[in-house]
Design an enzyme around this catalytic site. Structure first.
Site, PDB file in Angstrom:
ATOM      1  CD  GLU A 269      -2.685  -1.379   0.044  1.00 40.30           C
ATOM      2  OE1 GLU A 269      -3.215  -0.412  -0.506  1.00 40.30           O
ATOM      3  OE2 GLU A 269      -2.761  -2.545  -0.403  1.00 40.30           O
ATOM      4  CD1 TRP A 272      -1.051  -0.586  -3.960  1.00 37.48           C
ATOM      5  CD2 TRP A 272      -1.515   0.551  -5.841  1.00 37.48           C
ATOM      6  NE1 TRP A 272      -1.584  -1.462  -4.890  1.00 37.48           N
ATOM      7  CE2 TRP A 272      -1.880  -0.798  -6.036  1.00 37.48           C
ATOM      8  CE3 TRP A 272      -1.721   1.453  -6.884  1.00 37.48           C
ATOM      9  CZ2 TRP A 272      -2.433  -1.255  -7.236  1.00 37.48           C
ATOM     10  CZ3 TRP A 272      -2.274   0.991  -8.078  1.00 37.48           C
ATOM     11  CH2 TRP A 272      -2.617  -0.344  -8.250  1.00 37.48           C
ATOM     12  CD1 TRP A 300     -18.679  11.234 -18.140  1.00 34.87           C
ATOM     13  CD2 TRP A 300     -19.147   9.292 -17.154  1.00 34.87           C
ATOM     14  NE1 TRP A 300     -17.507  10.507 -18.060  1.00 34.87           N
ATOM     15  CE2 TRP A 300     -17.773   9.304 -17.459  1.00 34.87           C
ATOM     16  CE3 TRP A 300     -19.677   8.154 -16.519  1.00 34.87           C
ATOM     17  CZ2 TRP A 300     -16.923   8.245 -17.158  1.00 34.87           C
ATOM     18  CZ3 TRP A 300     -18.823   7.100 -16.223  1.00 34.87           C
ATOM     19  CH2 TRP A 300     -17.458   7.153 -16.545  1.00 34.87           C
ATOM     20  CG  ASN A 335      -8.543   0.771  -0.144  1.00 38.55           C
ATOM     21  OD1 ASN A 335      -8.494   1.738  -0.895  1.00 38.55           O
ATOM     22  ND2 ASN A 335      -8.233  -0.454  -0.545  1.00 38.55           N
ATOM     23  CD1 TRP A 353     -14.198   9.077 -14.645  1.00 41.59           C
ATOM     24  CD2 TRP A 353     -12.870  10.212 -13.242  1.00 41.59           C
ATOM     25  NE1 TRP A 353     -13.200   9.667 -15.396  1.00 41.59           N
ATOM     26  CE2 TRP A 353     -12.368  10.366 -14.559  1.00 41.59           C
ATOM     27  CE3 TRP A 353     -12.192  10.826 -12.200  1.00 41.59           C
ATOM     28  CZ2 TRP A 353     -11.226  11.121 -14.854  1.00 41.59           C
ATOM     29  CZ3 TRP A 353     -11.055  11.583 -12.485  1.00 41.59           C
ATOM     30  CH2 TRP A 353     -10.589  11.722 -13.803  1.00 41.59           C
ATOM     31  CD1 TRP A 376     -12.108   9.359  -6.460  1.00 33.20           C
ATOM     32  CD2 TRP A 376     -13.902   8.577  -7.534  1.00 33.20           C
ATOM     33  NE1 TRP A 376     -13.166   9.392  -5.588  1.00 33.20           N
ATOM     34  CE2 TRP A 376     -14.275   8.928  -6.220  1.00 33.20           C
ATOM     35  CE3 TRP A 376     -14.869   8.062  -8.390  1.00 33.20           C
ATOM     36  CZ2 TRP A 376     -15.592   8.767  -5.745  1.00 33.20           C
ATOM     37  CZ3 TRP A 376     -16.167   7.896  -7.929  1.00 33.20           C
ATOM     38  CH2 TRP A 376     -16.520   8.249  -6.625  1.00 33.20           C
TER      39      TRP A 376
HETATM   40  C1  LIG Z   1     -11.693   6.088  -4.866  1.00 35.15           C
HETATM   41  C2  LIG Z   1     -10.524   6.132  -3.919  1.00 35.15           C
HETATM   42  C3  LIG Z   1     -10.092   7.356  -3.406  1.00 35.15           C
HETATM   43  C4  LIG Z   1      -9.000   7.420  -2.528  1.00 35.15           C
HETATM   44  N1  LIG Z   1      -8.593   8.650  -2.067  1.00 35.15           N
HETATM   45  C5  LIG Z   1      -7.511   8.720  -1.241  1.00 35.15           C
HETATM   46  C6  LIG Z   1      -7.052   9.983  -0.782  1.00 35.15           C
HETATM   47  O1  LIG Z   1      -7.581  11.046  -1.128  1.00 35.15           O
HETATM   48  N2  LIG Z   1      -5.998   9.991   0.085  1.00 35.15           N
HETATM   49  C7  LIG Z   1      -5.376   8.837   0.487  1.00 35.15           C
HETATM   50  O2  LIG Z   1      -4.417   8.907   1.266  1.00 35.15           O
HETATM   51  N3  LIG Z   1      -5.762   7.642   0.023  1.00 35.15           N
HETATM   52  C8  LIG Z   1      -6.822   7.538  -0.809  1.00 35.15           C
HETATM   53  N4  LIG Z   1      -7.231   6.310  -1.254  1.00 35.15           N
HETATM   54  C9  LIG Z   1      -6.452   5.122  -0.882  1.00 35.15           C
HETATM   55  C10 LIG Z   1      -6.899   4.387   0.404  1.00 35.15           C
HETATM   56  O3  LIG Z   1      -8.276   4.143   0.361  1.00 35.15           O
HETATM   57  C11 LIG Z   1      -6.554   5.143   1.677  1.00 35.15           C
HETATM   58  O4  LIG Z   1      -5.193   5.529   1.669  1.00 35.15           O
HETATM   59  C12 LIG Z   1      -6.780   4.281   2.923  1.00 35.15           C
HETATM   60  O5  LIG Z   1      -8.107   3.828   2.977  1.00 35.15           O
HETATM   61  C13 LIG Z   1      -6.444   5.078   4.168  1.00 35.15           C
HETATM   62  O6  LIG Z   1      -6.633   4.319   5.322  1.00 35.15           O
HETATM   63  P1  LIG Z   1      -5.395   3.795   6.166  1.00 35.15           P
HETATM   64  O7  LIG Z   1      -4.489   4.914   6.491  1.00 35.15           O
HETATM   65  O8  LIG Z   1      -5.926   2.994   7.293  1.00 35.15           O
HETATM   66  O9  LIG Z   1      -4.676   2.855   5.115  1.00 35.15           O
HETATM   67  P2  LIG Z   1      -3.782   1.555   5.237  1.00 35.15           P
HETATM   68  O10 LIG Z   1      -4.540   0.471   4.580  1.00 35.15           O
HETATM   69  O11 LIG Z   1      -3.296   1.319   6.606  1.00 35.15           O
HETATM   70  O12 LIG Z   1      -2.559   1.907   4.267  1.00 35.15           O
HETATM   71  C14 LIG Z   1      -1.424   2.653   4.737  1.00 35.15           C
HETATM   72  C15 LIG Z   1      -1.178   3.859   3.880  1.00 35.15           C
HETATM   73  O13 LIG Z   1      -0.858   3.483   2.555  1.00 35.15           O
HETATM   74  C16 LIG Z   1      -1.327   4.461   1.631  1.00 35.15           C
HETATM   75  N5  LIG Z   1      -2.291   3.832   0.725  1.00 35.15           N
HETATM   76  C17 LIG Z   1      -3.106   2.792   0.995  1.00 35.15           C
HETATM   77  N6  LIG Z   1      -3.813   2.453  -0.107  1.00 35.15           N
HETATM   78  C18 LIG Z   1      -3.453   3.307  -1.075  1.00 35.15           C
HETATM   79  C19 LIG Z   1      -3.820   3.479  -2.434  1.00 35.15           C
HETATM   80  N7  LIG Z   1      -4.702   2.668  -3.042  1.00 35.15           N
HETATM   81  N8  LIG Z   1      -3.262   4.483  -3.141  1.00 35.15           N
HETATM   82  C20 LIG Z   1      -2.340   5.291  -2.574  1.00 35.15           C
HETATM   83  N9  LIG Z   1      -1.943   5.183  -1.293  1.00 35.15           N
HETATM   84  C21 LIG Z   1      -2.486   4.201  -0.554  1.00 35.15           C
HETATM   85  C22 LIG Z   1      -2.027   5.535   2.458  1.00 35.15           C
HETATM   86  O14 LIG Z   1      -1.108   6.573   2.680  1.00 35.15           O
HETATM   87  C23 LIG Z   1      -2.362   4.799   3.742  1.00 35.15           C
HETATM   88  O15 LIG Z   1      -2.481   5.633   4.860  1.00 35.15           O
HETATM   89  C24 LIG Z   1      -8.324   6.227  -2.146  1.00 35.15           C
HETATM   90  C25 LIG Z   1      -8.765   4.999  -2.661  1.00 35.15           C
HETATM   91  C26 LIG Z   1      -9.855   4.950  -3.535  1.00 35.15           C
HETATM   92  C27 LIG Z   1     -10.302   3.620  -4.075  1.00 35.15           C
END
Ligand SMILES: Cc1cc2nc3c(=O)[nH]c(=O)nc-3n(C[C@H](O)[C@H](O)[C@H](O)COP(=O)(O)OP(=O)(O)OC[C@H]3O[C@@H](n4cnc5c(N)ncnc54)[C@H](O)[C@@H]3O)c2cc1C
Length: 471
Positions: A269, A272, A300, A335, A353, A376
């Site tokens: 993650e 990513w 759309w 997520n 979107w 998105w």
């Molecule tokens: C439609 C959509 C919109 C999103 N918008 C954002 C946003 O605006 N800001 C954001 O930080 N994340 C976003 N995410 C990614 C992800 O959903 C969140 O980072 C995550 O849910 C945050 O919770 P956590 O800190 O417990 O994550 P954990 O699951 O504990 O992951 C640790 C860290 O990894 C990073 N991370 C995790 N998944 C992703 C991912 N898919 N892409 C990039 N980084 C990731 C984040 O910094 C996160 O805090 C989005 C995902 C989707 C599908």
């Protein structure tokens, strides 16, 4: 007058005093280091509300940062105005020879930094950008042909192959700070904002808030992350996103621990995160357009009522509604649910979107242009390495799989509390007599489904037909 021995560190999304690239570079380069933050009116004026949890989070984090810097003989100078003007003016006033800042990959931030560097240079002051928020920046992980990756797995493999302990080593931030009579953090009212329910929704800002979450995650959950991360009713994820967004914890420490614990899924993650920073930096057009240009030909639906129902969590699909209400209540969404609701908006409701992306940008505490846009475009299939357009999440089976007993749904959609597990994912399937008996009448106490998923799926396949390449 400029002093060859003093420098200014401009804090932006890196609100901590340790393991900080720009701070470390400044402390090494200069005998006295000033620290500053600007409440940038170019950003603040565009926010939709004067009660914004992010501004509140930043303000409280600055108070903690200022206290930490004062304990080391320094302090934080906080300005309110256009950063592109305030920073050059302050650098001039303090007479520093260099302004240090950690790089930001968003197009508007890059533009702002160009303006600042130009104004500074006209005064003979240099501007030095540092890599801090990513492990590898934009041009550091490339294909063998020297191009940017557009698919995650090969990017990740190359990222891991390149990684050495130097990439996640801690930046030494010991050194001498310049004490300043100018230091101090304004109140929210002084910058035109109001306090929010940050604490009530359980968000502890600052380095201490990040540390508390991190200690808890590292001690107990990091090893089980792979097994638990998809279930929104379970405390399985780290909840660190708002802290990563504002840099109250350094990414290097997280990567170091993930590697030491063998937490590969969680490390993924974090990779990513780097991937989407790179995509935004290399392909800034994604801010407005589909990564795959042919997806901009999609027509759309213009459906304001459908959009409003989605925003309010009143689509009649319990998991979608619970997720949207979690977002509206707390500014955070799990997520798995971000993927479900993004797919629902673009593929069940057929709504652009970009409208969903905008709603998330306004509501999310952790809003980050790169990850939000990436997420998105992934869900809408228009992004790099997105899911194929014919893969359409079924909101009922997603609900059965990831919230099997409806625990999460009942938490955020209390009007469905009495609905038995059998019907919690699709309550409209209950008979009228049963609905009356439970006191949950669909259409009266909770909306009926706004679209029929099977029909919506067919419409989406037809809508997306424009992106099919001719055989
Ligand atoms: C439609 C959509 C919109 C999103 N918008 C954002 C946003 O605006 N800001 C954001 O930080 N994340 C976003 N995410 C990614 C992800 O959903 C969140 O980072 C995550 O849910 C945050 O919770 P956590 O800190 O417990 O994550 P954990 O699951 O504990 O992951 C640790 C860290 O990894 C990073 N991370 C995790 N998944 C992703 C991912 N898919 N892409 C990039 N980084 C990731 C984040 O910094 C996160 O805090 C989005 C995902 C989707 C599908």
């Amino acid at each position: 007058m400029q002093s060859i021995d003093s420098a200014l560190v401009w804090f932006r999304r890196d609100l901590r005093d340790h393991d900080h690239a720009a701070l470390s570079a400044a402390l090494q380069a200069a005998g006295r280091v000033h620290c500053a933050f600007v409440f940038d009116t170019d950003i603040l004026d565009a926010l939709p509300s004067r009660r914004d949890r992010r501004v509140h989070f930043i303000r409280e984090s600055l108070v903690e940062l200022d206290t930490a810097l004062r304990a080391r003989g320094g302090g934080l100078i906080v300005r309110h105005g256009r950063a592109s003007e305030e920073i050059p003016a302050l650098a001039h006033e303090l007479g520093v020879h260099t302004v240090f800042a950690n790089r930001d990959y968003e197009p508007s931030a890059k533009y702002r930094d160009t303006l600042v560097a130009r104004s500074l240079s006209e005064m003979g002051i240099s501007f030095q950008g540092c890599k801090d928020q990513a492990i590898f920046e934009c041009d550091e992980v490339l294909t063998q042909a020297g191009k940017a990756f557009s698919v995650f797995t090969p990017y990740k493999n190359a990222w891991l192959k390149r990684l050495t302990s130097a990439d996640y080593a801690r930046f030494d931030c010991s050194g001498v700070f310049a004490g300043s009579a100018l230091a101090g953090v304004p109140s929210l009212t002084e910058i035109g904002f109001e306090a929010t329910d940050l604490q009530e929704v359980g968000i502890q800002p600052g380095m201490s808030g990040a540390r508390a979450l991190w200690d808890e995650f590292r001690a107990g959950r990091i090893k089980r992350y792979g097994a638990l991360r998809d279930f929104p009713a379970i405390k399985g994820v780290s909840y660190l996103s708002v802290h990563l967004r504002f840099g109250t914890i350094p990414i290097r420490e997280l990567v170091r621990t993930a590697l030491a614990e063998g937490a590969d899924t969680w490390l993924n993650e974090l990779i990513w995160r780097d991937f989407y920073f790179m995509i935004l930096d290399r392909f800034p057009q994604v801010e407005r357009n589909a990564f795959k240009p042919e997806y901009d030909a999609i027509r759309w639906e213009n459906w304001p009522a459908g959009y409003a129902a989605w925003c309010a969590g009143r689509t009649g699909y319990p998991l979608v509604d619970a997720a949207m209400r979690q977002l509206n209540f707390s500014g955070w969404m799990h997520n798995r649910l971000r993927m479900v609701v993004a797919s629902f908006l673009s593929k069940d409701l057929g709504i652009d979107w970009r409208l969903g992306e905008k709603y998330f940008a306004d509501q999310l505490n952790d809003f980050d242009l790169s990850a939000n846009n990436g997420g998105w475009q992934w869900a809408a299939s228009s992004g790099c390495d997105a899911q194929p357009y014919f893969r359409i999440f079924n909101p009922i089976t997603q609900s059965e799989k990831f919230d099997p007993e409806g625990k999460f749904i009942r938490r955020y959609v209390p009007e469905l509390a009495a609905v038995p597990n059998k019907y919690i994912h699709a309550p409209w399937l209950m008979g009228r007599i049963e609905q009356e008996g439970l006191g949950v009448v669909i259409g009266r106490d909770y909306p009926g489904p706004i679209v029929d998923h099977a029909q919506a799926r067919e419409r989406t396949l037809a809508r997306y037909a424009v992106v099919k390449k001719p055989d």
